[in-house]
Scaffold this motif. Structure first.
Motif, PDB file in Angstrom:
ATOM      1  N   VAL A   1      -6.698   3.210   7.357  1.00  0.00           N
ATOM      2  CA  VAL A   1      -5.923   3.946   6.352  1.00  0.00           C
ATOM      3  C   VAL A   1      -6.732   5.103   5.779  1.00  0.00           C
ATOM      4  CG1 VAL A   1      -4.810   3.782   4.098  1.00  0.00           C
ATOM      5  CG2 VAL A   1      -4.509   1.948   5.768  1.00  0.00           C
ATOM      6  N   LYS A   2      -7.943   4.800   5.345  1.00  0.00           N
ATOM      7  CA  LYS A   2      -8.778   5.839   4.729  1.00  0.00           C
ATOM      8  C   LYS A   2      -9.678   6.447   5.797  1.00  0.00           C
ATOM      9  CE  LYS A   2     -11.524   6.798   0.621  1.00  0.00           C
ATOM     10  NZ  LYS A   2     -12.091   6.263  -0.633  1.00  0.00           N
ATOM     11  N   SER A   3      -9.103   7.326   6.570  1.00  0.00           N
ATOM     12  CA  SER A   3      -9.831   7.981   7.650  1.00  0.00           C
ATOM     13  C   SER A   3     -10.576   9.205   7.120  1.00  0.00           C
ATOM     14  CB  SER A   3      -8.855   8.383   8.758  1.00  0.00           C
ATOM     15  OG  SER A   3      -7.893   9.294   8.247  1.00  0.00           O
ATOM     16  N   LYS A   4     -11.251   9.909   8.007  1.00  0.00           N
ATOM     17  CA  LYS A   4     -11.983  11.107   7.600  1.00  0.00           C
ATOM     18  C   LYS A   4     -11.039  12.197   7.104  1.00  0.00           C
ATOM     19  CE  LYS A   4     -15.929  10.400  10.671  1.00  0.00           C
ATOM     20  NZ  LYS A   4     -16.739  10.955  11.789  1.00  0.00           N
TER      21      LYS A   4
ATOM     22  N   VAL B   1     -11.592 -11.175   5.425  1.00  0.00           N
ATOM     23  CA  VAL B   1     -12.225 -10.053   4.721  1.00  0.00           C
ATOM     24  C   VAL B   1     -12.543  -8.928   5.703  1.00  0.00           C
ATOM     25  CG1 VAL B   1     -14.179  -9.364   3.294  1.00  0.00           C
ATOM     26  CG2 VAL B   1     -13.184 -11.643   3.018  1.00  0.00           C
ATOM     27  N   GLU B   2     -13.081  -9.284   6.856  1.00  0.00           N
ATOM     28  CA  GLU B   2     -13.395  -8.267   7.860  1.00  0.00           C
ATOM     29  C   GLU B   2     -12.125  -7.585   8.363  1.00  0.00           C
ATOM     30  OE1 GLU B   2     -15.581 -10.266  10.865  1.00  0.00           O
ATOM     31  OE2 GLU B   2     -17.397 -10.486   9.660  1.00  0.00           O
ATOM     32  N   ARG B   3     -11.040  -8.350   8.433  1.00  0.00           N
ATOM     33  CA  ARG B   3      -9.771  -7.777   8.882  1.00  0.00           C
ATOM     34  C   ARG B   3      -9.258  -6.747   7.868  1.00  0.00           C
ATOM     35  NH1 ARG B   3      -7.512 -12.438   9.723  1.00  0.00           N
ATOM     36  NH2 ARG B   3      -8.398 -12.675  11.795  1.00  0.00           N
ATOM     37  N   VAL B   4      -9.431  -7.044   6.585  1.00  0.00           N
ATOM     38  CA  VAL B   4      -9.010  -6.099   5.545  1.00  0.00           C
ATOM     39  C   VAL B   4      -9.835  -4.817   5.620  1.00  0.00           C
ATOM     40  CG1 VAL B   4      -8.917  -5.711   3.054  1.00  0.00           C
ATOM     41  CG2 VAL B   4      -8.152  -7.882   3.990  1.00  0.00           C
ATOM     42  N   PHE B   5     -11.137  -4.952   5.835  1.00  0.00           N
ATOM     43  CA  PHE B   5     -11.988  -3.766   5.944  1.00  0.00           C
ATOM     44  C   PHE B   5     -11.597  -2.922   7.158  1.00  0.00           C
ATOM     45  CE2 PHE B   5     -15.012  -5.864   3.025  1.00  0.00           C
ATOM     46  CZ  PHE B   5     -15.307  -4.780   2.216  1.00  0.00           C
ATOM     47  N   SER B   6     -11.206  -3.576   8.240  1.00  0.00           N
ATOM     48  CA  SER B   6     -10.773  -2.825   9.419  1.00  0.00           C
ATOM     49  C   SER B   6      -9.509  -2.024   9.114  1.00  0.00           C
ATOM     50  CB  SER B   6     -10.522  -3.786  10.584  1.00  0.00           C
ATOM     51  OG  SER B   6     -11.711  -4.450  10.957  1.00  0.00           O
TER      52      SER B   6
ATOM     53  N   ARG C   1      -9.876  11.522   0.558  1.00  0.00           N
ATOM     54  CA  ARG C   1      -9.689  11.717  -0.878  1.00  0.00           C
ATOM     55  C   ARG C   1      -8.749  10.675  -1.483  1.00  0.00           C
ATOM     56  NH1 ARG C   1      -8.229  17.700  -2.451  1.00  0.00           N
ATOM     57  NH2 ARG C   1      -8.592  16.762  -4.505  1.00  0.00           N
ATOM     58  N   LEU C   2      -8.325   9.714  -0.681  1.00  0.00           N
ATOM     59  CA  LEU C   2      -7.487   8.639  -1.218  1.00  0.00           C
ATOM     60  C   LEU C   2      -8.237   7.901  -2.315  1.00  0.00           C
ATOM     61  CD1 LEU C   2      -5.754   6.955   1.864  1.00  0.00           C
ATOM     62  CD2 LEU C   2      -4.637   8.017  -0.078  1.00  0.00           C
ATOM     63  N   ASN C   3      -7.600   7.754  -3.466  1.00  0.00           N
ATOM     64  CA  ASN C   3      -8.265   7.020  -4.538  1.00  0.00           C
ATOM     65  C   ASN C   3      -8.006   5.528  -4.381  1.00  0.00           C
ATOM     66  OD1 ASN C   3      -5.710   6.382  -5.767  1.00  0.00           O
ATOM     67  ND2 ASN C   3      -5.678   8.472  -6.577  1.00  0.00           N
ATOM     68  N   LEU C   4      -8.643   4.747  -5.218  1.00  0.00           N
ATOM     69  CA  LEU C   4      -8.595   3.294  -5.086  1.00  0.00           C
ATOM     70  C   LEU C   4      -7.192   2.744  -5.300  1.00  0.00           C
ATOM     71  CD1 LEU C   4     -10.186   0.718  -4.619  1.00  0.00           C
ATOM     72  CD2 LEU C   4     -10.690   0.636  -7.071  1.00  0.00           C
ATOM     73  N   LYS C   5      -6.458   3.312  -6.272  1.00  0.00           N
ATOM     74  CA  LYS C   5      -5.105   2.816  -6.547  1.00  0.00           C
ATOM     75  C   LYS C   5      -4.185   3.036  -5.349  1.00  0.00           C
ATOM     76  CE  LYS C   5      -5.209   3.398 -11.577  1.00  0.00           C
ATOM     77  NZ  LYS C   5      -4.589   4.097 -12.735  1.00  0.00           N
ATOM     78  N   SER C   6      -4.265   4.209  -4.764  1.00  0.00           N
ATOM     79  CA  SER C   6      -3.416   4.509  -3.613  1.00  0.00           C
ATOM     80  C   SER C   6      -3.786   3.630  -2.425  1.00  0.00           C
ATOM     81  CB  SER C   6      -3.553   5.984  -3.231  1.00  0.00           C
ATOM     82  OG  SER C   6      -3.134   6.820  -4.288  1.00  0.00           O
ATOM     83  N   LEU C   7      -5.086   3.479  -2.195  1.00  0.00           N
ATOM     84  CA  LEU C   7      -5.541   2.658  -1.075  1.00  0.00           C
ATOM     85  C   LEU C   7      -5.098   1.211  -1.241  1.00  0.00           C
ATOM     86  CD1 LEU C   7      -7.202   2.451   1.520  1.00  0.00           C
ATOM     87  CD2 LEU C   7      -9.231   2.071   0.100  1.00  0.00           C
ATOM     88  N   ASN C   8      -5.233   0.698  -2.450  1.00  0.00           N
ATOM     89  CA  ASN C   8      -4.821  -0.682  -2.715  1.00  0.00           C
ATOM     90  C   ASN C   8      -3.311  -0.849  -2.530  1.00  0.00           C
ATOM     91  OD1 ASN C   8      -5.402  -3.436  -3.853  1.00  0.00           O
ATOM     92  ND2 ASN C   8      -3.972  -2.701  -5.396  1.00  0.00           N
ATOM     93  N   ALA C   9      -2.548   0.156  -2.967  1.00  0.00           N
ATOM     94  CA  ALA C   9      -1.093   0.088  -2.822  1.00  0.00           C
ATOM     95  C   ALA C   9      -0.677   0.107  -1.353  1.00  0.00           C
ATOM     96  CB  ALA C   9      -0.448   1.255  -3.571  1.00  0.00           C
ATOM     97  N   ILE C  10      -1.323   0.952  -0.561  1.00  0.00           N
ATOM     98  CA  ILE C  10      -0.979   1.044   0.861  1.00  0.00           C
ATOM     99  C   ILE C  10      -1.286  -0.266   1.576  1.00  0.00           C
ATOM    100  CG2 ILE C  10      -1.543   2.210   3.028  1.00  0.00           C
ATOM    101  CD1 ILE C  10      -2.127   4.720   1.337  1.00  0.00           C
ATOM    102  N   LEU C  11      -2.467  -0.825   1.301  1.00  0.00           N
ATOM    103  CA  LEU C  11      -2.833  -2.091   1.946  1.00  0.00           C
ATOM    104  C   LEU C  11      -1.906  -3.219   1.504  1.00  0.00           C
ATOM    105  CD1 LEU C  11      -6.734  -1.924   1.758  1.00  0.00           C
ATOM    106  CD2 LEU C  11      -5.289  -1.592   3.764  1.00  0.00           C
ATOM    107  N   THR C  12      -1.518  -3.205   0.229  1.00  0.00           N
ATOM    108  CA  THR C  12      -0.593  -4.228  -0.265  1.00  0.00           C
ATOM    109  C   THR C  12       0.748  -4.135   0.452  1.00  0.00           C
ATOM    110  OG1 THR C  12      -1.654  -4.199  -2.442  1.00  0.00           O
ATOM    111  CG2 THR C  12       0.551  -5.148  -2.313  1.00  0.00           C
ATOM    112  N   ILE C  13       1.238  -2.903   0.628  1.00  0.00           N
ATOM    113  CA  ILE C  13       2.505  -2.698   1.333  1.00  0.00           C
ATOM    114  C   ILE C  13       2.382  -3.144   2.791  1.00  0.00           C
ATOM    115  CG2 ILE C  13       4.104  -0.936   2.175  1.00  0.00           C
ATOM    116  CD1 ILE C  13       3.534   0.612  -0.399  1.00  0.00           C
ATOM    117  N   ARG C  14       1.271  -2.801   3.414  1.00  0.00           N
ATOM    118  CA  ARG C  14       1.056  -3.190   4.811  1.00  0.00           C
ATOM    119  C   ARG C  14       1.145  -4.705   4.984  1.00  0.00           C
ATOM    120  NH1 ARG C  14      -2.169  -0.728   8.859  1.00  0.00           N
ATOM    121  NH2 ARG C  14      -2.056   1.539   8.843  1.00  0.00           N
ATOM    122  N   TYR C  15       0.385  -5.417   4.147  1.00  0.00           N
ATOM    123  CA  TYR C  15       0.347  -6.868   4.283  1.00  0.00           C
ATOM    124  C   TYR C  15       1.658  -7.509   3.832  1.00  0.00           C
ATOM    125  CZ  TYR C  15      -4.533  -7.227   5.656  1.00  0.00           C
ATOM    126  OH  TYR C  15      -5.700  -7.158   6.362  1.00  0.00           O
ATOM    127  N   GLY C  16       2.311  -6.892   2.851  1.00  0.00           N
ATOM    128  CA  GLY C  16       3.598  -7.423   2.419  1.00  0.00           C
ATOM    129  C   GLY C  16       4.648  -7.323   3.509  1.00  0.00           C
TER     130      GLY C  16
END
Length: 342
Positions: free
Chosen positions: A262-265, A252-257, A269-284
């Motif tokens: 990804v969602k830097s300053k 869990v801590e690794r995902v937050f890192s 403005r990244l929304n939740l759907k985009s953020l979830n998609a990017i993280l999914t692609i990263r881990y995939g």
């Protein structure tokens, strides 16, 4: 658990640190240096740190297994239970077995053996407060063991059966039943019956991925027979459900890192759907040993890039046609940049 490495460094530089603080208290008249010099001059502290080095080293070894990304989840719980048992055995009467929830204080060994290096140092130093030091070490182990026992789940005996999912156990011809473990996750009797049958015939098949537990169950989940069906679908679903459970907060801590990267300053403005998609692609990509630089997009995906079709919702409302699929807003479309895949 970086305290272990700190203890090792302190012990290695004990005399140097003692000399340093002696000079600091004398020349600079520093009160903190005076306190530290007195601590380094007390041999009891040196002996106690020797004791802590080995005890905390065992704890750190198990802790690293829980934090690792390549650990075998079927063995983690057994490693934790073994740690509790080994630490407890250091201070209780030899051969004594504690009941669940029983206090250690009633079974303490009056003369426990606290390790070769500790015992050797105690014999050489001949410290007058030997009894006090030993009592301090024993109470530390008691508190540590109690804290570890509290972190074990109440149903630890059942969860220890997770080792049944390991390669060596599940492919063995003679193996215990899996129903006791399955009943924790499945309540449907029909599914439980199928799981039981599938478990008993699993070893009759020839599997390729027999070196890693996760790879084996991934192969079982993707297996298809002559009719195109998976005869082990219920069993593989159960196994993957159990193996996907987080065994510590490290994942869990690794995902937050990764999320903070990804969602830097600049991209707040990244929304939740985009953020979830990017993280999914990263881990995939990471799971398949690939990256955004080496992964080849399918041709049908490449044709959609730059068109509104790329942002059509993948799900439709009941009764709606394909042409009526909901489109993302312009703000959401702006979030989808090729750089997001990196």
């Amino acid at each position: 658990m970086s305290i272990v490495s700190a203890i090792v460094r302190i012990l290695q530089q004990w005399d140097e640190l003692k000399t340093h603080f002696e000079i600091a208290r004398r020349d600079e008249r520093c009160f903190t240096a005076q306190l530290l010099y007195e601590m380094f001059s007390d041999k009891k502290n040196y002996v106690f740190l020797i004791f802590l080095k080995h005890i905390l080293g065992e704890v750190q070894s198990v802790n690293k297994k829980f934090e690792s990304e390549v650990q075998d989840p079927t063995k983690l719980l057994n490693d934790l239970v073994s740690l509790v048992d080994s630490i407890t055995a250091k201070i209780i009467i030899p051969g004594r077995k504690l009941k669940e929830g029983e206090s250690l204080q009633n079974h303490l060994d009056p003369h426990p053996y606290l390790g070769y290096e500790f015992e050797k140092e105690m014999h050489q130093c001949k410290i007058p407060q030997e009894r006090e030091i030993r009592e301090r070490c024993i109470q530390f182990v008691v508190e540590l063991a109690e804290q570890l026992r509290q972190r074990l789940p109440d149903n630890v005996k059942v969860l220890k059966k997770m080792s049944l999912l390991s390669v060596n156990e599940c492919l063995n011809q003679i193996k215990p039943g899996i129903l006791e473990l399955a009943q924790m996750f499945v309540t449907n009797e029909e599914i439980l019956t199928r799981i039981d049958f599938q478990w008993k015939k699993l070893h009759y098949m020839s599997w390729n991925q027999t070196s890693n537990t996760l790879d084996l169950w991934a192969e079982i989940a993707s297996y298809r027979d002559a009719s195109g069906e998976n005869p082990f679908c219920d069993l593989s679903d159960l196994a993957l459900t159990i193996l996907s459970l987080p065994h510590s907060n490290a994942d869990v801590e690794r995902v937050f890192s990764h999320m903070n990267i990804v969602k830097s300053k600049l991209r707040n403005r990244l929304n939740l759907k985009s953020l979830n998609a990017i993280l999914t692609i990263r881990y995939g990509l990471r799971r398949h040993g690939s990256s955004c630089h080496t992964y080849k997009l399918p041709q049908e995906v490449l044709k959609k890039i730059g068109t509104l079709r790329a942002y059509e919702a993948t799900t439709q409302q009941p009764g709606s046609s394909k042409d009526e699929a909901t489109l993302y807003s312009e703000e959401e479309i702006g979030d989808w940049e090729l750089a997001d895949l990196e």
